[in-house]
Scaffold this motif. Sequence first.
Motif, PDB file in Angstrom:
ATOM      1  N   ALA A  74      -1.957 -10.196   4.149  1.00 48.85           N
ATOM      2  CA  ALA A  74      -1.206 -10.034   2.891  1.00 48.85           C
ATOM      3  C   ALA A  74      -2.146 -10.163   1.695  1.00 48.85           C
ATOM      4  CB  ALA A  74      -0.076 -11.064   2.798  1.00 48.85           C
ATOM      5  N   LEU A  75      -3.046 -11.148   1.739  1.00 47.68           N
ATOM      6  CA  LEU A  75      -3.992 -11.323   0.624  1.00 47.68           C
ATOM      7  C   LEU A  75      -4.880 -10.097   0.486  1.00 47.68           C
ATOM      8  CD1 LEU A  75      -4.728 -15.045   1.386  1.00 47.68           C
ATOM      9  CD2 LEU A  75      -3.816 -14.209  -0.792  1.00 47.68           C
ATOM     10  N   GLU A  76      -5.325  -9.563   1.611  1.00 46.43           N
ATOM     11  CA  GLU A  76      -6.205  -8.395   1.580  1.00 46.43           C
ATOM     12  C   GLU A  76      -5.444  -7.156   1.078  1.00 46.43           C
ATOM     13  OE1 GLU A  76      -7.933  -7.531   5.380  1.00 46.43           O
ATOM     14  OE2 GLU A  76      -9.365  -6.131   4.519  1.00 46.43           O
ATOM     15  N   TYR A  77      -4.232  -6.997   1.571  1.00 48.94           N
ATOM     16  CA  TYR A  77      -3.435  -5.819   1.202  1.00 48.94           C
ATOM     17  C   TYR A  77      -3.143  -5.809  -0.304  1.00 48.94           C
ATOM     18  CZ  TYR A  77       0.605  -2.677   0.968  1.00 48.94           C
ATOM     19  OH  TYR A  77       1.479  -1.679   0.631  1.00 48.94           O
ATOM     20  N   PHE A  78      -2.656  -6.931  -0.824  1.00 53.57           N
ATOM     21  CA  PHE A  78      -2.300  -6.936  -2.249  1.00 53.57           C
ATOM     22  C   PHE A  78      -3.539  -6.960  -3.151  1.00 53.57           C
ATOM     23  CE2 PHE A  78       1.785  -8.050  -0.376  1.00 53.57           C
ATOM     24  CZ  PHE A  78       2.565  -7.102  -1.013  1.00 53.57           C
ATOM     25  N   ALA A  79      -4.649  -7.465  -2.615  1.00 53.60           N
ATOM     26  CA  ALA A  79      -5.919  -7.364  -3.354  1.00 53.60           C
ATOM     27  C   ALA A  79      -6.254  -5.897  -3.591  1.00 53.60           C
ATOM     28  CB  ALA A  79      -7.036  -8.039  -2.565  1.00 53.60           C
ATOM     29  N   GLY A  80      -6.084  -5.092  -2.563  1.00 52.22           N
ATOM     30  CA  GLY A  80      -6.394  -3.668  -2.683  1.00 52.22           C
ATOM     31  C   GLY A  80      -5.361  -2.907  -3.496  1.00 52.22           C
ATOM     32  N   LEU A  81      -4.127  -3.384  -3.442  1.00 40.94           N
ATOM     33  CA  LEU A  81      -3.049  -2.666  -4.133  1.00 40.94           C
ATOM     34  C   LEU A  81      -3.096  -2.909  -5.647  1.00 40.94           C
ATOM     35  CD1 LEU A  81      -0.819  -0.876  -3.016  1.00 40.94           C
ATOM     36  CD2 LEU A  81       0.701  -2.869  -2.970  1.00 40.94           C
ATOM     37  N   ALA A  82      -3.560  -4.107  -6.042  1.00 43.94           N
ATOM     38  CA  ALA A  82      -3.486  -4.502  -7.460  1.00 43.94           C
ATOM     39  C   ALA A  82      -4.027  -3.426  -8.406  1.00 43.94           C
ATOM     40  CB  ALA A  82      -4.211  -5.835  -7.665  1.00 43.94           C
TER      41      ALA A  82
END
Length: 480
Positions: free
Chosen positions: A112-120
Amino acid sequence: MKAQPTASHFIDGTWVEDAAGRAFDVVFPATGEVIARLHEATPAVIDRALAAAERAQRDWARLRPVERGRVLRRAADLIRARNADLSVLEVLDTGKPIQETEVADWPSGADALEYFAGLAPTVTGETVPLGADFAYSIREPLGVCVGIGAWNYPSQIACWKAAPALAMGNAMVFKPSEVTPLGALQLAAILTEAGAPPGLFNVVQGFGGVGAALVSDPRTAKVSLTGSVPTGRKVYAAAAEGIRHVTMELGGKSPLIVFEDADIDSAVGAAMLGNFYSSGQICSNGTRVFVHRAVKARFLEALKVRAEAIRLGDPLDPGTQMGPLVSAAQVAKVRAHVDLALREGARLVTGGAGEGMFVPPTVFAEVTDAMTLSREEVFGPVMAVLDFDDEAEVIARANATEYGLAAGVFTADLARAHRVVAQLQAGTCWINAYNLTPVESSFGGVKASGVGRENGRAAIEHYTQLKSVYVGMGPVDAPY
Ligand code: NAD
């Protein structure tokens, strides 16, 4: 990693203790051993956490999204590097077997941290042409978000709330469940180590009263709760008082439908995963397994053999497949459901009450829609198998519940699978699979199971608000 944390709370980038708060024990469910003693947050601690979050949020929101993402990415890397130790702590906190926590709990949090890091950095507004004028929109953070967790996936829940909230420029005060308070503190320390500014992610401990104080504080812009429907009603109502945003991830009584043409081995495997993983303590479990009458005997026969082969025991032993339930209170609740199912006339295929803190994989057949076992969330390893004869009938029965969290369909006929799923009242559905919740796909419920979505792009909308800006390019044409 010692189970006893440095202090009960983590606020403004540091460990905080206030012994004036009511003390409570953290128990390793498998042995009853007290592994940590914490203090509930006092009003002063709650105030400090909210003030720190409010302060941190202003500067954090001004960073470029790619810079915010970098912090979350680093935190994901740290979690993965320390997964072995963190997973042991998760076992001690929850009683779940290490073979599960090593692959499911912190790893899904890191995802989740990695996914939303990329999405931001991909979150942008739009430009609206209006002739000579135009308008544009900006997705802004909400401000200080409060996260309140359940005890079944304590670290995953903390990460699933923190990741989209922080990625979108918010700060968070998180209150874990009083039953499993340890993992969230580690997340706070890891985020700080990864470069999160002090105050961005704070953890305060306590029971429902601490949660209620956070929800009603004027500094709180949004509340994301994972918990039961009764708690959801209270938190939703309290948030409404201040017109606050909410995400509600609540309970379920989800249907899993096995048609006569299904791959029975896969359906049995999915039904077991969807009832026995984490000792059945999963909100989206397919606890009403509707099996077509033509394949019921085969299904039950295979299920009984496989359920009875599940290895219960010490959750720290890598060979153990099922551990104890999370608490004595949960054991008592699950046993009461097993007793009631027997009294209401369901047929026990395998399992039963169990001993001590352990309840074995339990299957009831000939369960009817009217029985309590079909209507109430048990939150333990108790599967109800119901018979059905035709498609329209099973859809109507699957939907006849106040809940709407999840649903599953097993069939070789994909046209039927999509036709049935289209009619199921559930926020998350699976076809020929069950309980897979990758961060890329949104998750959440309809009806009493909740509002809002976690994971996937949809989560962005629940941690931002839209600002529309009209730009006048010429003189103002007023009729006065
Ligand atoms: P719970 O409702 O008892 O408690 C959830 C959290 O709310 C705890 O942290 C608790 O301290 C807090 N709380 C209690 N009263 C409060 C109040 N008045 N104001 C603010 N906070 C309050 O749930 P639980 O027993 O910890 O967890 C099990 C439940 O959670 C099950 O119903 C399960 O289905 C649900 N759940 C849902 C999801 C999902 O994503 N939909 C995931 C996991 C668990």
